[in-house]
Design a protein around this motif. Structure first.
Motif, PDB file in Angstrom:
ATOM      1  N   LYS B  85      39.368 -23.520 124.788  1.00  0.00           N
ATOM      2  CA  LYS B  85      39.897 -24.518 125.172  1.00  0.00           C
ATOM      3  C   LYS B  85      40.474 -25.325 123.965  1.00  0.00           C
ATOM      4  O   LYS B  85      41.332 -26.019 124.161  1.00  0.00           O
ATOM      5  CB  LYS B  85      39.169 -25.468 126.354  1.00  0.00           C
ATOM      6  CG  LYS B  85      39.227 -24.561 127.562  1.00  0.00           C
ATOM      7  CD  LYS B  85      38.713 -25.581 128.680  1.00  0.00           C
ATOM      8  CE  LYS B  85      38.167 -24.924 129.684  1.00  0.00           C
ATOM      9  NZ  LYS B  85      37.933 -25.838 130.938  1.00  0.00           N
ATOM     10  N   GLY B 101      46.010 -18.476 130.913  1.00  0.00           N
ATOM     11  CA  GLY B 101      45.031 -18.846 131.825  1.00  0.00           C
ATOM     12  C   GLY B 101      44.552 -20.257 131.689  1.00  0.00           C
ATOM     13  O   GLY B 101      43.439 -20.404 132.477  1.00  0.00           O
ATOM     14  N   GLY B 102      44.585 -20.845 130.441  1.00  0.00           N
ATOM     15  CA  GLY B 102      43.798 -22.149 130.212  1.00  0.00           C
ATOM     16  C   GLY B 102      42.353 -21.983 130.060  1.00  0.00           C
ATOM     17  O   GLY B 102      41.852 -22.825 130.354  1.00  0.00           O
TER      18      GLY B 102
ATOM     19  N   ARG E 146      50.701 -25.697 126.455  1.00  0.00           N
ATOM     20  CA  ARG E 146      49.332 -25.062 125.554  1.00  0.00           C
ATOM     21  C   ARG E 146      49.908 -24.492 124.390  1.00  0.00           C
ATOM     22  O   ARG E 146      49.082 -24.562 123.353  1.00  0.00           O
ATOM     23  CB  ARG E 146      48.754 -23.992 126.481  1.00  0.00           C
ATOM     24  CG  ARG E 146      48.016 -24.487 127.564  1.00  0.00           C
ATOM     25  CD  ARG E 146      47.644 -23.402 128.593  1.00  0.00           C
ATOM     26  NE  ARG E 146      46.898 -24.096 129.795  1.00  0.00           N
ATOM     27  CZ  ARG E 146      46.845 -23.665 130.831  1.00  0.00           C
ATOM     28  NH1 ARG E 146      47.374 -22.621 131.186  1.00  0.00           N
ATOM     29  NH2 ARG E 146      46.226 -24.217 132.018  1.00  0.00           N
ATOM     30  N   ASP E 149      49.834 -27.232 121.784  1.00  0.00           N
ATOM     31  CA  ASP E 149      48.522 -27.519 121.577  1.00  0.00           C
ATOM     32  C   ASP E 149      47.971 -26.592 120.497  1.00  0.00           C
ATOM     33  O   ASP E 149      47.061 -27.002 119.709  1.00  0.00           O
ATOM     34  CB  ASP E 149      47.682 -27.401 122.546  1.00  0.00           C
ATOM     35  CG  ASP E 149      47.688 -28.766 123.464  1.00  0.00           C
ATOM     36  OD1 ASP E 149      48.408 -29.856 123.409  1.00  0.00           O
ATOM     37  OD2 ASP E 149      47.138 -28.532 124.889  1.00  0.00           O
TER      38      ASP E 149
ATOM     39  N   GLY F 124      44.710 -22.350 135.762  1.00  0.00           N
ATOM     40  CA  GLY F 124      43.689 -23.244 135.452  1.00  0.00           C
ATOM     41  C   GLY F 124      44.041 -24.631 135.245  1.00  0.00           C
ATOM     42  O   GLY F 124      43.372 -25.575 134.681  1.00  0.00           O
ATOM     43  N   GLU F 125      45.243 -24.953 135.616  1.00  0.00           N
ATOM     44  CA  GLU F 125      45.666 -26.578 135.905  1.00  0.00           C
ATOM     45  C   GLU F 125      45.697 -26.781 137.206  1.00  0.00           C
ATOM     46  O   GLU F 125      46.287 -26.236 137.893  1.00  0.00           O
ATOM     47  CB  GLU F 125      46.731 -26.435 134.987  1.00  0.00           C
ATOM     48  CG  GLU F 125      47.298 -28.053 135.045  1.00  0.00           C
ATOM     49  CD  GLU F 125      46.766 -28.628 133.765  1.00  0.00           C
ATOM     50  OE1 GLU F 125      45.971 -28.305 132.889  1.00  0.00           O
ATOM     51  OE2 GLU F 125      46.890 -30.008 133.739  1.00  0.00           O
ATOM     52  N   LYS F 261      38.826 -31.210 130.809  1.00  0.00           N
ATOM     53  CA  LYS F 261      40.166 -30.608 131.194  1.00  0.00           C
ATOM     54  C   LYS F 261      40.334 -29.304 131.358  1.00  0.00           C
ATOM     55  O   LYS F 261      39.498 -28.524 130.526  1.00  0.00           O
ATOM     56  CB  LYS F 261      41.064 -31.332 129.964  1.00  0.00           C
ATOM     57  CG  LYS F 261      41.255 -32.719 129.916  1.00  0.00           C
ATOM     58  CD  LYS F 261      41.754 -33.314 131.035  1.00  0.00           C
ATOM     59  CE  LYS F 261      41.288 -34.750 130.853  1.00  0.00           C
ATOM     60  NZ  LYS F 261      40.007 -34.993 131.214  1.00  0.00           N
ATOM     61  N   ALA F 262      41.015 -29.015 132.232  1.00  0.00           N
ATOM     62  CA  ALA F 262      41.176 -27.443 132.508  1.00  0.00           C
ATOM     63  C   ALA F 262      42.424 -26.985 131.491  1.00  0.00           C
ATOM     64  O   ALA F 262      42.680 -25.869 131.860  1.00  0.00           O
ATOM     65  CB  ALA F 262      41.566 -27.308 133.637  1.00  0.00           C
ATOM     66  N   THR F 263      43.050 -27.784 130.586  1.00  0.00           N
ATOM     67  CA  THR F 263      43.791 -26.970 129.578  1.00  0.00           C
ATOM     68  C   THR F 263      43.161 -26.858 128.391  1.00  0.00           C
ATOM     69  O   THR F 263      42.085 -27.416 128.117  1.00  0.00           O
ATOM     70  CB  THR F 263      45.001 -28.231 129.638  1.00  0.00           C
ATOM     71  OG1 THR F 263      46.038 -27.883 128.558  1.00  0.00           O
ATOM     72  CG2 THR F 263      44.475 -29.579 128.666  1.00  0.00           C
ATOM     73  N   THR F 264      43.687 -26.354 127.291  1.00  0.00           N
ATOM     74  CA  THR F 264      43.354 -25.899 126.173  1.00  0.00           C
ATOM     75  C   THR F 264      43.945 -27.120 125.181  1.00  0.00           C
ATOM     76  O   THR F 264      43.337 -26.855 123.982  1.00  0.00           O
ATOM     77  CB  THR F 264      43.942 -24.799 125.590  1.00  0.00           C
ATOM     78  OG1 THR F 264      45.317 -24.966 125.579  1.00  0.00           O
ATOM     79  CG2 THR F 264      43.948 -23.400 126.456  1.00  0.00           C
ATOM     80  N   SER F 265      44.206 -28.129 125.547  1.00  0.00           N
ATOM     81  CA  SER F 265      44.590 -29.199 124.989  1.00  0.00           C
ATOM     82  C   SER F 265      43.614 -29.675 123.805  1.00  0.00           C
ATOM     83  O   SER F 265      42.615 -30.274 124.373  1.00  0.00           O
ATOM     84  CB  SER F 265      45.258 -30.362 125.677  1.00  0.00           C
ATOM     85  OG  SER F 265      45.498 -31.616 124.859  1.00  0.00           O
TER      86      SER F 265
END
Lengths: 304, 304, 304, 304, 304, 304
Positions: B85, B101-102, E146, E149, F124-125, F261-265
């Protein structure tokens, strides 16, 4: 290196072509349990099997025969599909073969799915591959039996009976090969299962069904050391799942120990010399198998 | 009907997350020999098995446990993938999981291929399905062993050892169930193989290879009635492939004869009454198996 | 019927194994333009080709050679993948082969996709299949060239050069076979294209791009009777798409007319006798090709 | 950038809808040789073709036209599938389109397989891509012909005749483009095949078949320098497969040399300056092609 | 009919090419939520939408824009993949694109899976398709986020920001279209859900997890008429699953009633006239929606 | 952990089995919008959802119920497929299920395609996943409605009505969950769309079609700030596509900000403390949402 001889391994005759039956037969040409799947599974296992040249030979003998079977099945299908070319109603039996293929065979199953290598079971662990092959032959046998159940055509029955018979031949040969490896029962690979937990049969499905399917007992709960364990959900104690603290010991590999390992195990190289070091329960896990190689001695090179 | 309990079947700890190992673990989540494949194969076999309610129960017990394993493997992978992530380099280990897929798990294998039901082996013939399951458990065991070979993380080893152990448990149970059916060896389905041809081991691969892989002999050419036959190409007589003239007789089905047949055979309905008529070699092909049901008696309903 | 000889068609040596290069090589084992795709495409075309036994022989000669190449590529890959078994970092180069396959080859491409028969181009129309094969050989050649571009290993280069060379051999042979059919240029199948419309080159992409890609002209707008036509959108008249009123006449089929047609055309049977009746523009559509068979005479049976 | 005009490229009329024929037509919508496959193959080849802006334009012209064809085929299918919505028997002709799609078109072929990019042949080597396209157009032509063979509906015939005609148009254009590149025959890519071995036609399939398919000879064994070589298995000498010792020389690339190479070759950058150094047989492999660019001069920008 | 203009919809610049990031970008070219998936989903929905020409226009407007985005993403990827052609290490980032594709883009995702129409969600029911599209745009937005990111390259950020922005534009437009249909909330299709059962929220997952995931309550158990129901397994009464005795009544369809139904319902034709007869709970199920068409009046044809 | 109870969630009766309808029903067993797809999508989303344990519970409640539905649909199909086993004509309705599966269910759709995880939409978001689920339920509802439209069998109707009803239940629950997140409309993820460009509705499809499909206007061009923009091709100005110079500001995440967070940010971790630094338009992009958590307070743990 391969050579093709312009002769079918078995003579193919069709008395009364039947397009819809021809379509069903595609299961054994381009289907999941069909001849290409068998040919590729055994042949590639054979190419990967550099540790046991005798079983490598077995795998290539049978893999090559399956290629010859693929040719026989293809010839049989073509005779049944003849009407696809000129008959509109027939064409509807398999529009894909008709329109895209001009009435010829291709690597599809009976519903037009393209053959995929996802059908194959190849692990590179010899005894595991032999088990997969025994199961594969059993599946192919029952598929041929079902095809026989759906045709009255004498010529077709004749060919299918031949092909069905050979699946049993191969099942015998793979079983003999597995036995010749003299692996202890339920011994797969190198690492041992955790004692205790390995013998707990977990009762994950319970209750009374409307179709009389109640919670049953059978030998599978009491054989080979197994004993039943009820789910906590059902008032039982559940599996004894306390921490295990590392892998258990290693099992002997039988005669495979002589050659290079087909596993990725880092222990493999060390095995013929000393006890592997990363194994937490120590070298006692190695139980050298004095009789390994006994049956192997029954094998002899025979050059032609 | 299913119920989910918010508790993992086995506690999952990861000491040092490793993204690339997490990616490898996907083999057992969405891979060909992974937990979903096992859960679906056994569960659907169970739903199809209406003839033998005891083995149906077995299939659902184990199929349900595999669903719980899927959850365990998923939890283990998530712990390893954490860095996906926030870390660009980590993300490169599995761009599909990261970007699409995050960082969460999904039904892919270690190379990002989506899970497909092509992995499943379900024939609706009970003993054949049990053989496929035994082979499937053997494959799953060796895959867990290889994963164990590629990690030093104590928590991960702990969980994988548990999961690997259970594959052997299931292998025992399926083997016991197959034995309880008391099928004669190499008897699959209903129709008999052609005598003679069934015992010919065909030598389809010959010669001397540069790697020492010459034409070998082994017990698989002489066990269970087999004898070797050389290809014509190699100076041999080849298979005795004269016409077979119809199917051979039928085999007894063991205790499965009591219930409805899981095959498509038109003979099935007739079987409990009289000899099937379409079988060319006559009713003598039916070899009623007096002991069928013996072990079956060992099974008793046990309501809870 | 197939026979396997325990000898590679070309000796395989690898001086310095390279796991990531071994992974790349999988393109030619289980990839879209690889050796199995070639073997299956030509072999199945051959089995379907019952109208022209000479070209059937050609297709089986080359299809069989490609099987031998599959074996060579597999041996080459195995030598490169050796480290997968014992080295964790190496394993990351191909986790699927490592974990699921134990380091052995399988029918995947370089990104782990399972081989699929969707790669094959088989139409059952002989000259069309030959064109597909010429293109397939060209693709396989360039893939081998790219592999050569990515290795410095002498043994590997040696083997790849052999395999690359054979693609050109096959390209020559398929081209000679296509020429021997003496089809008029741009004559495919049986039905004629609509005159006028067939010669309109439609300018569907126009304008000035930032990369200098403006609206260009080339011989493809003026060769073989073609002339450019602008889209209405662009101020042109567009295609002359008034109604066509039925199919146009039929083309001659060259020497293929002698045998049974590999098309599904209902006209096919009628062709050797009289003008087909359903064709709206009449029998004048048949332009019998007096020279058909000329080159065919150059073919003679040669029994061994 | 794309623009859509609310007008079909060809008017579509159906006199008598036929659900099963509509289902067959899906081959050209979402099938392996259908319009989406053509549109995507040419368009993406065009986007990749940054070395030859004229042929890039050609690829985008035709790729865009195929998108318009996709729309025409879709409209034709919809008219045939109308009854799916209200008629149960009709629904059985394509349950997937009926139940999942509500009677509308989708990217399936005639057996319900989802369209896959595995159908595409894109190598990034311009002349190879053009050969793939010529073969693709030939396949699409024969598929339209077979569809025409299975319908009597005048409106349908009208539309299919139009679409079939355009495949020949495109075949002409791609052939002209390939000729304009002025590549020597059988010259693919950059590296030369090994002399000697390249001219050996290997007789891999031999013997007398029951269907009269004996070992045949044809021009493909003697054209373009080829000569037949018998397998050792068959008493011949086999291929002259002694070690090759590195790659052979390089071929000229024709006018493509001017731009950036579409291959991955490390030699590419060096080519316009000096002889590449890694090539073992030396710079003599470069045979600069003085006439390259001749036909290219026939191309001129034409802004609108 | 489509037209291509040789201009990208958005200028593409890359300051520092990064092969591994280019590989990630393939998610939006040939991936599950990428631009081809969007283009095909909306365009084919539009072609199927013959009942509401205004929303058909919307679907084709956006479907066409997505094709232009596909071109933009392809151009961006190509700039990042440049090094694949000449650099061995770069090549390892995507061996499939390098070896099979010569460094050009193709319809793969970031793990080399070929694009498949299985990604598409097309039902032919207009409001359902709009919901699928709103969700698809949301997914595409988060995927672009993403990607943003994971890059610091200014030119790349610029292009991705544009593409991400347009997903929100389309999400707005699809939402407005769905609102304009004035369907009552939770009204899908034609047949009503069973009262009572429709409001039971079933608590299928219970207990205390080790990660704090206990049995929770939320508005989803009490909103829109819902109320929680415990599983019998958990001591509750379970769903009120007594027999239902036929389908429930039909719902009004909003303004879609005017045109031909996009469902397969046999009731569809009858709807504008009288009560359907097969519906067991009678015509009272039809609840004509007086305001239907209100917002529709806000739409006016605007020819250009 | 899962537990199976030997009771169907809904009683299944079939009055008159119909093989072809049974085949259609496979859409909801192994099809794209079927029960396994639903079960896997929600369950895996739940396993990935570690930030919001309440919605995690929701996802597992419904995911588990869908598994129970899979069992119900499987039981219903089996009753319809009964004749496959003994009737040749019936067998032609689904040769794959008959020959390969012995008449039992398997994870295929109505055209025999194997279930694939490509059907799943998992990002995943959380809010995006809920939108995908709402759309998925709408699709499943309409598929059940179509199945209801194709059967008159009372028992079958009864079961399908139950299953259809539950899709609306789940649609309500997912909608309530999405609302409870209190995200501003059209706010997806973290990064803001570019003002101006986000409001331009691009008219990519223009002109007058023969079916009355002219260039239309609708609320989707004027709602939510949108305004129409004509393509340059059509005489308009096109999108305002000047360079954007980096990403726009970030949006608030609602109550999700509390957890991981469920993002990859890479911004995610920083968010709860200070303004992220890489965002070019500054911290003003953060619009903290004071009411976040309001509805969340309505959720309370409820242990049983």
């Amino acid at each position: 290196m391969y050579h093709h001889v312009k002769k079918l391994m078995y003579t193919v005759n069709v008395d009364t072509p039947n397009v819809r039956f021809g379509n069903m037969l595609l299961e054994q040409f381009g289907g999941a349990n069909g001849e290409l799947a068998a040919a590729m599974q055994y042949t590639i296992q054979g190419w990967n099997c550099v540790d046991d040249l005798a079983i490598r030979d077995l795998l290539l003998d049978i893999g090559t025969e399956e290629l010859s079977h693929l040719e026989v099945v293809g010839a049989l299908i073509r005779l049944h599909l003849k009407d696809l070319k000129t008959n509109r109603e027939a064409a509807e039996a398999d529009p894909l073969v008709t329109i895209a293929g001009g009435g010829g065979v291709n690597l599809y199953n009976s519903q037009g799915n393209a053959w995929t290598a996802d059908y194959l079971k190849i692990t590179g662990e010899l005894d595991v591959d032999l088990r997969s092959n025994i199961a594969a032959e059993a599946r192919a046998k029952i598929v041929y039996e079902r095809l026989l159940d759906h045709t009255d055509d004498p010529g077709t029955i004749d060919t299918l009976q031949f092909l069905m018979t050979r699946e049993i031949t191969h099942m015998k040969a793979f079983s003999a090969a597995l036995e010749s490896m003299e692996k202890p029962p339920f011994s797969i690979g190198f690492l041992k299962p955790t004692p205790g937990i390995v013998d707990e049969y977990f009762n994950g499905s319970t209750g009374d069904g409307s179709d009389g399917d109640t919670d049953m007992r059978g030998p599978w709960q009491t054989s080979f050391g197994l004993h039943p364990v009820d789910s906590e959900m059902n008032g039982g104690a559940g599996l004894s799942v306390q921490d295990i603290d590392g892998t258990e010991g290693q099992e002997a590999r039988g005669k495979q120990d002589i050659g290079q390992k087909a596993t990725t195990s880092p222990f493999a190289d060390a095995l013929s010399q000393t006890a592997p070091s990363t194994n937490k329960s120590g070298a006692s896990g190695i139980d050298t198998h004095p009789s390994a190689g006994k049956k192997a001695a029954a094998r002899s090179k025979s050059k032609k």
